[in-house]
Design a protein around this motif. Structure first.
Motif, PDB file in Angstrom:
ATOM      1  N   GLY A  21       0.892  -1.180   0.097  1.00 56.48           N
ATOM      2  CA  GLY A  21       0.060   0.043  -0.089  1.00 56.48           C
ATOM      3  C   GLY A  21       1.008   1.184   0.080  1.00 56.48           C
ATOM      4  N   MET A  22       0.333   2.363  -0.330  1.00 54.32           N
ATOM      5  CA  MET A  22       0.997   3.485  -0.579  1.00 54.32           C
ATOM      6  C   MET A  22      -0.016   4.760  -0.027  1.00 54.32           C
ATOM      7  SD  MET A  22       3.186   3.439  -4.000  1.00 54.32           S
ATOM      8  CE  MET A  22       1.664   4.596  -4.826  1.00 54.32           C
ATOM      9  N   GLU A  23       0.612   5.680   0.497  1.00 52.40           N
ATOM     10  CA  GLU A  23      -0.164   6.849   1.243  1.00 52.40           C
ATOM     11  C   GLU A  23       0.509   8.106   0.808  1.00 52.40           C
ATOM     12  OE1 GLU A  23      -2.711   8.322   5.169  1.00 52.40           O
ATOM     13  OE2 GLU A  23      -0.973   6.839   5.329  1.00 52.40           O
ATOM     14  N   TYR A  24      -0.184   8.922   0.322  1.00 54.89           N
ATOM     15  CA  TYR A  24       0.397  10.295   0.023  1.00 54.89           C
ATOM     16  C   TYR A  24       0.219  11.262   1.363  1.00 54.89           C
ATOM     17  CZ  TYR A  24       2.011  14.752  -2.620  1.00 54.89           C
ATOM     18  OH  TYR A  24       2.503  15.745  -2.808  1.00 54.89           O
ATOM     19  N   VAL A  25       1.209  11.735   2.122  1.00 56.38           N
ATOM     20  CA  VAL A  25       1.020  12.448   3.165  1.00 56.38           C
ATOM     21  C   VAL A  25       1.792  13.903   3.112  1.00 56.38           C
ATOM     22  CG1 VAL A  25       0.853  10.689   4.355  1.00 56.38           C
ATOM     23  CG2 VAL A  25       3.082  11.667   4.365  1.00 56.38           C
ATOM     24  N   GLY A  26       1.331  14.958   3.733  1.00 58.05           N
ATOM     25  CA  GLY A  26       1.912  16.150   3.571  1.00 58.05           C
ATOM     26  C   GLY A  26       0.934  17.375   3.151  1.00 58.05           C
ATOM     27  N   VAL A  27       0.168  16.812   2.148  1.00 58.19           N
ATOM     28  CA  VAL A  27      -0.708  17.647   1.482  1.00 58.19           C
ATOM     29  C   VAL A  27      -2.100  16.985   1.375  1.00 58.19           C
ATOM     30  CG1 VAL A  27      -1.122  19.186  -0.580  1.00 58.19           C
ATOM     31  CG2 VAL A  27       1.101  18.559   0.060  1.00 58.19           C
ATOM     32  N   GLY A  28      -3.259  17.854   1.594  1.00 63.53           N
ATOM     33  CA  GLY A  28      -4.650  17.286   1.737  1.00 63.53           C
ATOM     34  C   GLY A  28      -4.989  16.678   0.091  1.00 63.53           C
ATOM     35  N   GLU A  29      -5.702  15.931   0.223  1.00 60.28           N
ATOM     36  CA  GLU A  29      -6.470  15.513  -1.100  1.00 60.28           C
ATOM     37  C   GLU A  29      -7.213  16.553  -1.746  1.00 60.28           C
ATOM     38  OE1 GLU A  29      -8.656  12.076  -0.325  1.00 60.28           O
ATOM     39  OE2 GLU A  29      -6.745  10.729  -0.100  1.00 60.28           O
ATOM     40  N   GLU A  30      -7.887  17.554  -0.926  1.00 61.89           N
ATOM     41  CA  GLU A  30      -8.680  18.569  -1.648  1.00 61.89           C
ATOM     42  C   GLU A  30      -7.593  19.583  -2.393  1.00 61.89           C
ATOM     43  OE1 GLU A  30     -11.297  20.603   1.024  1.00 61.89           O
ATOM     44  OE2 GLU A  30     -12.687  18.690   1.333  1.00 61.89           O
ATOM     45  N   GLU A  31      -6.646  19.861  -1.672  1.00 62.93           N
ATOM     46  CA  GLU A  31      -5.448  20.673  -2.016  1.00 62.93           C
ATOM     47  C   GLU A  31      -4.886  20.150  -3.472  1.00 62.93           C
ATOM     48  OE1 GLU A  31      -1.551  23.140  -1.152  1.00 62.93           O
ATOM     49  OE2 GLU A  31      -2.609  22.011   0.349  1.00 62.93           O
ATOM     50  N   VAL A  32      -4.642  19.007  -3.351  1.00 63.73           N
ATOM     51  CA  VAL A  32      -3.897  18.085  -4.587  1.00 63.73           C
ATOM     52  C   VAL A  32      -5.002  17.932  -5.775  1.00 63.73           C
ATOM     53  CG1 VAL A  32      -3.177  15.809  -5.508  1.00 63.73           C
ATOM     54  CG2 VAL A  32      -2.698  16.635  -3.038  1.00 63.73           C
ATOM     55  N   ALA A  33      -6.094  17.779  -5.448  1.00 61.69           N
ATOM     56  CA  ALA A  33      -6.972  17.969  -6.508  1.00 61.69           C
ATOM     57  C   ALA A  33      -7.344  19.317  -7.259  1.00 61.69           C
ATOM     58  CB  ALA A  33      -8.311  17.382  -6.083  1.00 61.69           C
ATOM     59  N   ALA A  34      -7.226  20.209  -6.562  1.00 64.75           N
ATOM     60  CA  ALA A  34      -7.353  21.678  -6.919  1.00 64.75           C
ATOM     61  C   ALA A  34      -6.128  22.163  -7.654  1.00 64.75           C
ATOM     62  CB  ALA A  34      -7.787  22.469  -5.744  1.00 64.75           C
ATOM     63  N   TRP A  35      -5.103  21.541  -7.643  1.00 62.39           N
ATOM     64  CA  TRP A  35      -3.791  21.766  -8.284  1.00 62.39           C
ATOM     65  C   TRP A  35      -4.055  22.143  -9.812  1.00 62.39           C
ATOM     66  CZ3 TRP A  35       0.061  18.462  -5.308  1.00 62.39           C
ATOM     67  CH2 TRP A  35       0.260  18.855  -4.050  1.00 62.39           C
ATOM     68  N   GLU A  36      -3.585  23.085 -10.487  1.00 62.88           N
ATOM     69  CA  GLU A  36      -3.732  23.344 -11.670  1.00 62.88           C
ATOM     70  C   GLU A  36      -2.216  23.115 -12.513  1.00 62.88           C
ATOM     71  OE1 GLU A  36      -4.616  27.600 -12.461  1.00 62.88           O
ATOM     72  OE2 GLU A  36      -6.846  27.279 -11.813  1.00 62.88           O
ATOM     73  N   GLU A  37      -1.207  22.900 -11.660  1.00 64.62           N
ATOM     74  CA  GLU A  37       0.058  22.439 -12.172  1.00 64.62           C
ATOM     75  C   GLU A  37       0.508  20.855 -11.566  1.00 64.62           C
ATOM     76  OE1 GLU A  37       1.957  23.787 -14.412  1.00 64.62           O
ATOM     77  OE2 GLU A  37       0.797  25.651 -14.548  1.00 64.62           O
ATOM     78  N   TRP A  38       1.127  20.178 -12.044  1.00 70.96           N
ATOM     79  CA  TRP A  38       1.227  18.866 -11.438  1.00 70.96           C
ATOM     80  C   TRP A  38       2.147  19.046 -10.397  1.00 70.96           C
ATOM     81  CZ3 TRP A  38       5.497  15.472 -10.893  1.00 70.96           C
ATOM     82  CH2 TRP A  38       5.283  14.255 -10.530  1.00 70.96           C
ATOM     83  N   ALA A  39       1.717  18.207  -9.230  1.00 68.40           N
ATOM     84  CA  ALA A  39       2.438  18.277  -7.946  1.00 68.40           C
ATOM     85  C   ALA A  39       2.674  19.840  -7.451  1.00 68.40           C
ATOM     86  CB  ALA A  39       3.752  17.725  -8.037  1.00 68.40           C
ATOM     87  N   GLY A  40       1.652  20.772  -8.007  1.00 66.78           N
ATOM     88  CA  GLY A  40       1.704  22.209  -7.556  1.00 66.78           C
ATOM     89  C   GLY A  40       2.552  22.994  -8.262  1.00 66.78           C
ATOM     90  N   CYS A  41       3.582  22.389  -9.072  1.00 68.68           N
ATOM     91  CA  CYS A  41       4.739  23.311  -9.435  1.00 68.68           C
ATOM     92  C   CYS A  41       5.211  22.903 -10.982  1.00 68.68           C
ATOM     93  CB  CYS A  41       5.760  23.427  -8.752  1.00 68.68           C
ATOM     94  SG  CYS A  41       6.819  22.284  -8.065  1.00 68.68           S
ATOM     95  N   GLY A  42       4.615  21.518 -11.184  1.00 68.30           N
ATOM     96  CA  GLY A  42       5.107  21.031 -12.469  1.00 68.30           C
ATOM     97  C   GLY A  42       6.342  20.330 -12.250  1.00 68.30           C
ATOM     98  N   GLU A  43       7.240  20.111 -11.256  1.00 67.14           N
ATOM     99  CA  GLU A  43       8.602  19.499 -10.773  1.00 67.14           C
ATOM    100  C   GLU A  43       8.162  18.321 -10.259  1.00 67.14           C
ATOM    101  OE1 GLU A  43      10.834  22.544  -9.271  1.00 67.14           O
ATOM    102  OE2 GLU A  43      10.695  24.024 -10.796  1.00 67.14           O
ATOM    103  N   ALA A  44       9.415  17.486 -10.436  1.00 61.42           N
ATOM    104  CA  ALA A  44       9.098  16.071  -9.882  1.00 61.42           C
ATOM    105  C   ALA A  44       8.855  15.890  -8.498  1.00 61.42           C
ATOM    106  CB  ALA A  44      10.513  15.408 -10.412  1.00 61.42           C
ATOM    107  N   PHE A  45       9.684  16.873  -7.526  1.00 55.55           N
ATOM    108  CA  PHE A  45       9.326  16.541  -6.241  1.00 55.55           C
ATOM    109  C   PHE A  45       8.394  17.404  -5.515  1.00 55.55           C
ATOM    110  CE2 PHE A  45      13.434  15.080  -7.180  1.00 55.55           C
ATOM    111  CZ  PHE A  45      13.398  13.615  -7.177  1.00 55.55           C
TER     112      PHE A  45
END
Length: 519
Positions: free
Chosen positions: A104-128
């Protein structure tokens, strides 16, 4: 990047080459492999399994096959040895943690609502991303003990042809529970090993459901073990183009389908007006190419009423084509393999019931050669219901992966190996090089909206030519067009040949990307 934590899940072809290219950029990823062997499906395939691509097309650009391997289609042991040698040569083996299954994998540190609202991938378009989010992986060892590993980026290399078998569904009382014999999937058969599998087949009435690669391989082994005394029955629901080689009438069909000129005959994702017009004008030529090849390949098929209802072109567009095991049609002629054509089937106490047959196919063992649920494997990796709901998209669409690697709405993660080509290894290598360049900061991804638009263009292409098989995400007929996009993202010249004639008519393969160095 050397301080970033990158996890690769799976040590098959895609996992190995992803690890190799990340190592070259100073990143030391952790590779989690559930098995105790590397090589993915090649580690456990039946002994008679061989490559479906000719050897020169199935090799790493910087690691040729050893001179001792001369076969056009190397067998599974030779492929496994080749992958092992590659892993040792480039230090990949030291990164692999065998017997470690990521459950199993869980993404933590940023809420799912914020992730869903991002217009850029990962918030900025960069890998990390911004650095706030990370993945927590739950990893089980062979004894079932659980550990948690943290990663800044995850590369899923789960493979399409293992893990979650595709088992047909049946009405109550018509499934395997009604049968007195043994029912397994080709995945279970492969895990047995040759000796144990042959012992299971010996003297048994074996029925195989399916007529593609895994089913054909098991049928070949069954025929070798039992001969005509106990013939193996194959229930064929869909006829496929099962061909002896990639030559028709002595002419290599790769020259018809695997060069730039052949791609002018196909409507492409994101093409302009002129390319669209050219593809429309040249459509009759594409039809003639298919008729030419079919006229040769159909000769042995006609004898057994096995000429497919779809064209060879469509088979290539869906990557649903197979090279026959040695002496396949000879076995059909002698009767050690018997074909039963039936769109539907069910079980009874004595065996398998098929259409237009009043009595069942009496069986002791039934083996499903019905493929795998590769999309379900991806979905199962996530603990989040949100990620589970979007990971593979609805069944009415393709799996939404930009460049067949990046999900626009799932940050800090890539998927390698879901999309197929007609030569998976060299496609895997180019994708891994593209991904390593991206992870190393070589370029930023487009906006989420732009990636989704690009995915939709590829979906239109796949639905147009692959029809009901569009979920296979096969890029086989447009592998050069696809490779060009990866090259352009990396700042490399996509034109890899010398001269306009060679660029148009020579077959593209691994050798063309030997000196590809991203900028």
């Amino acid at each position: 990047m050397e301080r970033k934590r990158v996890a690769i899940i799976g040590a098959g072809v895609n996992g190995l080459t992803a690890c190799k290219h990340l190592l070259e950029r100073g990143c030391r990823p952790a590779v989690f492999e559930a098995d105790n062997l590397l090589g993915g499906v090649w580690a456990r395939a039946p002994d008679c399994t061989s490559l479906q691509s000719e050897r020169p097309m199935y090799q790493f650009s910087d690691f040729p096959w050893p001179e001792s391997v001369t076969e056009v289609f190397p067998d599974r042991r030779q492929v496994a040895d080749y992958l092992d040698a590659y892993a040792r040569r480039f230090g990949v083996l030291d990164c692999v943690r065998f017997g470690r299954r990521v459950v199993g994998m869980e993404y933590v540190g940023v809420g799912e609502e914020e992730v869903a609202a991002w217009e850029e991938w990962a918030g900025c378009g960069e890998a990390f991303g911004s650095g706030e989010g990370e993945w927590r992986l739950t990893v089980a060892d062979a004894e079932g003990n659980m550990e948690t590993h943290v990663a800044d980026f995850v590369v899923l290399c789960l493979g399409r042809f293992s893990g979650v078998p595709n088992i047909p569904t049946f009405p109550p009382g018509k499934g395997p529970e009604a049968f007195d014999g043994e029912v397994i999937h080709t995945m279970d058969y492969a895990k047995m090993g040759t000796k144990k599998a042959n012992e299971m087949l010996k003297g048994k009435r074996v029925t195989i459901i399916g007529y593609l690669k895994s089913a054909l391989d098991v049928a070949a082994e069954c025929a070798d073990v039992n001969g005509i005394e106990h013939p193996c029955t194959m229930v064929v629901r869909t006829k496929h183009w099962i061909i002896p080689s990639y030559y028709a009438w002595g002419f290599p069909i790769s020259n018809l389908y695997l060069n730039r000129f052949s791609e002018f005959l196909v409507h492409k994702p994101g093409e302009g007006f002129l390319l669209c017009l050219l593809a429309t004008i040249l459509t009759p030529l594409r039809w003639l190419f298919s008729i030419f090849a079919e006229s040769y390949y159909s000769i042995p098929m006609k004898k057994h009423d096995m000429v497919p209802d779809h064209s060879l072109f469509e088979a290539l567009a869906t990557c649903l084509i197979a090279i026959t095991p040695k002496d396949h049609y000879k076995r059909l002629d002698e009767g050690s393999i018997v074909l039963k054509k039936s769109k539907t089937f069910s079980f009874c106490k004595e065996g398998v019931l098929v259409e237009c047959e009043s009595s069942p196919i009496k069986s002791d063992v039934v083996i499903f050669g019905t493929g795998f649920k590769g999309d379900q494997k991806i979905k199962n990796m996530f603990t989040s219901e949100y990620f589970q709901s979007i990971a593979v998209g609805p069944t009415s669409s393709t799996v939404p992966l930009y460049r067949e690697c990046i999900h626009p709405k799932i940050p800090q993660l890539a998927v390698l190996g879901y999309s197929e080509s007609l030569s998976n290894l060299y496609t895997a290598e180019l994708r891994a090089k593209w991904l390593a360049h991206f992870i190393d900061g070589g370029f930023r991804l487009p906006s989420v909206k732009a990636m989704q638009s690009d995915i939709l263009e590829w979906e239109k292409f796949m639905k147009r030519y692959s029809r009901v098989y569009f979920r296979r995400s096969c890029i086989g007929l447009l592998h050069i067009w696809y490779n060009d996009q990866l090259c352009q993202d990396m700042g490399c010249n996509p034109r890899r040949k010398n001269g306009i004639f060679a660029e148009l008519f020579d077959v593209y393969g691994p050798h063309d990307y030997v000196n590809l160095h991203p900028k």
